[in-house]
Design a protein around this motif. Sequence first.
Motif, PDB file in Angstrom:
ATOM      1  N   ALA A 131       9.872  13.110 -64.062  1.00 36.80           N
ATOM      2  CA  ALA A 131       9.398  12.788 -63.076  1.00 36.80           C
ATOM      3  C   ALA A 131       8.098  11.737 -62.439  1.00 36.80           C
ATOM      4  N   GLU A 132       7.740  11.291 -63.050  1.00 27.67           N
ATOM      5  CA  GLU A 132       6.795  10.688 -63.156  1.00 27.67           C
ATOM      6  C   GLU A 132       7.343   9.411 -62.474  1.00 27.67           C
ATOM      7  N   ILE A 133       8.559   8.679 -63.227  1.00 26.56           N
ATOM      8  CA  ILE A 133       9.137   7.398 -62.141  1.00 26.56           C
ATOM      9  C   ILE A 133      10.090   8.413 -61.196  1.00 26.56           C
ATOM     10  N   ALA A 134       9.891   9.306 -61.035  1.00 23.04           N
ATOM     11  CA  ALA A 134      10.902   9.338 -59.554  1.00 23.04           C
ATOM     12  C   ALA A 134       9.512   9.762 -58.461  1.00 23.04           C
ATOM     13  N   GLU A 135       8.744   9.858 -58.652  1.00 26.51           N
ATOM     14  CA  GLU A 135       7.094   9.780 -57.795  1.00 26.51           C
ATOM     15  C   GLU A 135       6.781   8.434 -57.586  1.00 26.51           C
ATOM     16  N   ASP A 136       6.885   7.797 -58.433  1.00 26.43           N
ATOM     17  CA  ASP A 136       6.811   6.081 -58.530  1.00 26.43           C
ATOM     18  C   ASP A 136       8.145   5.918 -57.863  1.00 26.43           C
ATOM     19  N   ARG A 137       9.052   5.984 -57.661  1.00 22.20           N
ATOM     20  CA  ARG A 137       9.567   5.601 -56.470  1.00 22.20           C
ATOM     21  C   ARG A 137       9.127   5.500 -55.262  1.00 22.20           C
ATOM     22  N   ARG A 138       9.569   7.160 -55.157  1.00 23.05           N
ATOM     23  CA  ARG A 138       8.450   7.726 -53.331  1.00 23.05           C
ATOM     24  C   ARG A 138       7.514   6.987 -53.072  1.00 23.05           C
ATOM     25  N   SER A 139       6.322   6.622 -54.270  1.00 21.02           N
ATOM     26  CA  SER A 139       5.179   5.832 -53.660  1.00 21.02           C
ATOM     27  C   SER A 139       5.696   4.162 -53.376  1.00 21.02           C
ATOM     28  N   LEU A 140       6.312   3.982 -53.929  1.00 24.25           N
ATOM     29  CA  LEU A 140       7.536   2.713 -53.649  1.00 24.25           C
ATOM     30  C   LEU A 140       8.432   2.775 -52.038  1.00 24.25           C
ATOM     31  N   LEU A 141       8.575   3.597 -51.956  1.00 26.64           N
ATOM     32  CA  LEU A 141       9.470   3.648 -50.329  1.00 26.64           C
ATOM     33  C   LEU A 141       7.669   3.972 -49.464  1.00 26.64           C
ATOM     34  N   GLU A 142       7.527   4.825 -50.118  1.00 26.50           N
ATOM     35  CA  GLU A 142       6.255   4.614 -48.677  1.00 26.50           C
ATOM     36  C   GLU A 142       5.488   3.474 -48.986  1.00 26.50           C
ATOM     37  N   ILE A 143       4.562   2.350 -49.877  1.00 27.35           N
ATOM     38  CA  ILE A 143       4.773   1.417 -49.064  1.00 27.35           C
ATOM     39  C   ILE A 143       5.212   0.387 -48.942  1.00 27.35           C
ATOM     40  N   TRP A 198       3.599  -3.043 -59.302  1.00 28.08           N
ATOM     41  CA  TRP A 198       2.916  -2.649 -58.470  1.00 28.08           C
ATOM     42  C   TRP A 198       1.552  -4.170 -59.053  1.00 28.08           C
ATOM     43  N   ARG A 199       0.952  -5.190 -60.834  1.00 24.86           N
ATOM     44  CA  ARG A 199      -0.162  -5.884 -60.592  1.00 24.86           C
ATOM     45  C   ARG A 199       0.800  -6.563 -59.381  1.00 24.86           C
ATOM     46  N   ALA A 200       2.327  -7.106 -58.510  1.00 31.98           N
ATOM     47  CA  ALA A 200       2.384  -8.011 -57.512  1.00 31.98           C
ATOM     48  C   ALA A 200       2.059  -7.781 -56.331  1.00 31.98           C
ATOM     49  N   LEU A 201       1.900  -6.596 -56.036  1.00 33.03           N
ATOM     50  CA  LEU A 201       1.435  -5.712 -54.797  1.00 33.03           C
ATOM     51  C   LEU A 201      -0.165  -5.630 -55.056  1.00 33.03           C
ATOM     52  N   ARG A 202      -0.808  -4.905 -55.797  1.00 31.96           N
ATOM     53  CA  ARG A 202      -2.238  -5.060 -56.478  1.00 31.96           C
ATOM     54  C   ARG A 202      -2.635  -6.566 -55.898  1.00 31.96           C
ATOM     55  N   HIS A 203      -2.145  -7.776 -56.534  1.00 34.08           N
ATOM     56  CA  HIS A 203      -2.626  -9.506 -55.940  1.00 34.08           C
ATOM     57  C   HIS A 203      -2.300  -9.235 -54.182  1.00 34.08           C
ATOM     58  N   ARG A 204      -1.560  -8.816 -53.277  1.00 34.15           N
ATOM     59  CA  ARG A 204      -1.269  -8.747 -52.346  1.00 34.15           C
ATOM     60  C   ARG A 204      -2.698  -7.665 -51.532  1.00 34.15           C
ATOM     61  N   ALA A 205      -2.603  -7.203 -51.914  1.00 31.72           N
ATOM     62  CA  ALA A 205      -3.755  -5.798 -51.629  1.00 31.72           C
ATOM     63  C   ALA A 205      -4.957  -6.607 -51.570  1.00 31.72           C
ATOM     64  N   VAL A 206      -5.265  -7.640 -51.728  1.00 36.41           N
ATOM     65  CA  VAL A 206      -6.707  -8.529 -51.923  1.00 36.41           C
ATOM     66  C   VAL A 206      -7.102  -8.402 -50.385  1.00 36.41           C
ATOM     67  N   GLY A 207      -5.887  -9.247 -49.771  1.00 37.40           N
ATOM     68  CA  GLY A 207      -5.548  -9.876 -48.613  1.00 37.40           C
ATOM     69  C   GLY A 207      -4.935  -9.293 -46.984  1.00 37.40           C
ATOM     70  N   ASP A 208      -4.441  -7.734 -47.986  1.00 31.20           N
ATOM     71  CA  ASP A 208      -3.675  -7.097 -47.561  1.00 31.20           C
ATOM     72  C   ASP A 208      -3.356  -5.615 -46.729  1.00 31.20           C
ATOM     73  N   SER A 209      -4.159  -5.257 -45.915  1.00 35.26           N
ATOM     74  CA  SER A 209      -5.136  -4.028 -45.567  1.00 35.26           C
ATOM     75  C   SER A 209      -4.339  -2.998 -45.431  1.00 35.26           C
ATOM     76  N   ARG A 210      -2.602  -2.980 -45.590  1.00 36.72           N
ATOM     77  CA  ARG A 210      -2.137  -2.317 -45.866  1.00 36.72           C
ATOM     78  C   ARG A 210      -1.574  -2.079 -46.527  1.00 36.72           C
ATOM     79  N   LEU A 211      -2.462  -2.026 -47.740  1.00 35.46           N
ATOM     80  CA  LEU A 211      -2.182  -1.901 -49.156  1.00 35.46           C
ATOM     81  C   LEU A 211      -3.125  -1.207 -49.375  1.00 35.46           C
ATOM     82  N   ASP A 212      -3.564   0.025 -50.242  1.00 35.19           N
ATOM     83  CA  ASP A 212      -4.337   0.700 -50.763  1.00 35.19           C
ATOM     84  C   ASP A 212      -4.433   0.405 -52.624  1.00 35.19           C
ATOM     85  N   VAL A 213      -5.307  -0.675 -52.555  1.00 31.87           N
ATOM     86  CA  VAL A 213      -5.944  -0.641 -53.995  1.00 31.87           C
ATOM     87  C   VAL A 213      -5.951   0.027 -55.042  1.00 31.87           C
TER      88      VAL A 213
END
Length: 160
Positions: free
Chosen positions: A46-58, A115-130
């Motif tokens: 169930a969590e893996i399915a939720e994570d896929r939805r989170s990726l789609l939202e991102i 998630w780590r790659a996106l977390r790194h990018r989030a520092v300079g990209d306000s579209r990503l929620d740290v």
Amino acid sequence: MSRDAYLGTYLNDHLAGATGGVDLSRRLAAAERDTDYGPELRRVAAEIAEDRRSLLEIMNGLDVVLARHKAALAWAAEKVGRLKFNGKLFRRSPLSRVVELEAVRLGVEGKAACWRALRHRAVGDSRLDVTALDRLLERAGEQSETVERLRVRATTEAFG
């Protein structure tokens, strides 16, 4: 190719992996529903399915165009992956559980890398929620620990 184009390709590749991961984790949870592996595997699936939805939202928030063919290929690859020789013809083998748990664990580790790659990018990209990415990373770590514990138990049961 621009950095955003590379990011789009990267995220579409992860979406394809997530598509296969959702199918595999659900199938594994269903196959183990009557065992003591079942409850934890249902939660992880169930969590893996939720994570896929989170990726789609991102991806939507980053205006990444979906490459639907990649997800379709991943879906098909997961189905073909079911056709493996496991020492049993008509029922599951203990080896099936081991191999499938290993595949789920690899998928979770790949997701955590994303998630780590996106977390790194989030520092300079306000579209990503740290904060959201930190939660996703924490959950991936918990999933990895759960699946690894189950995998170790499954290998002991299968191989002695």
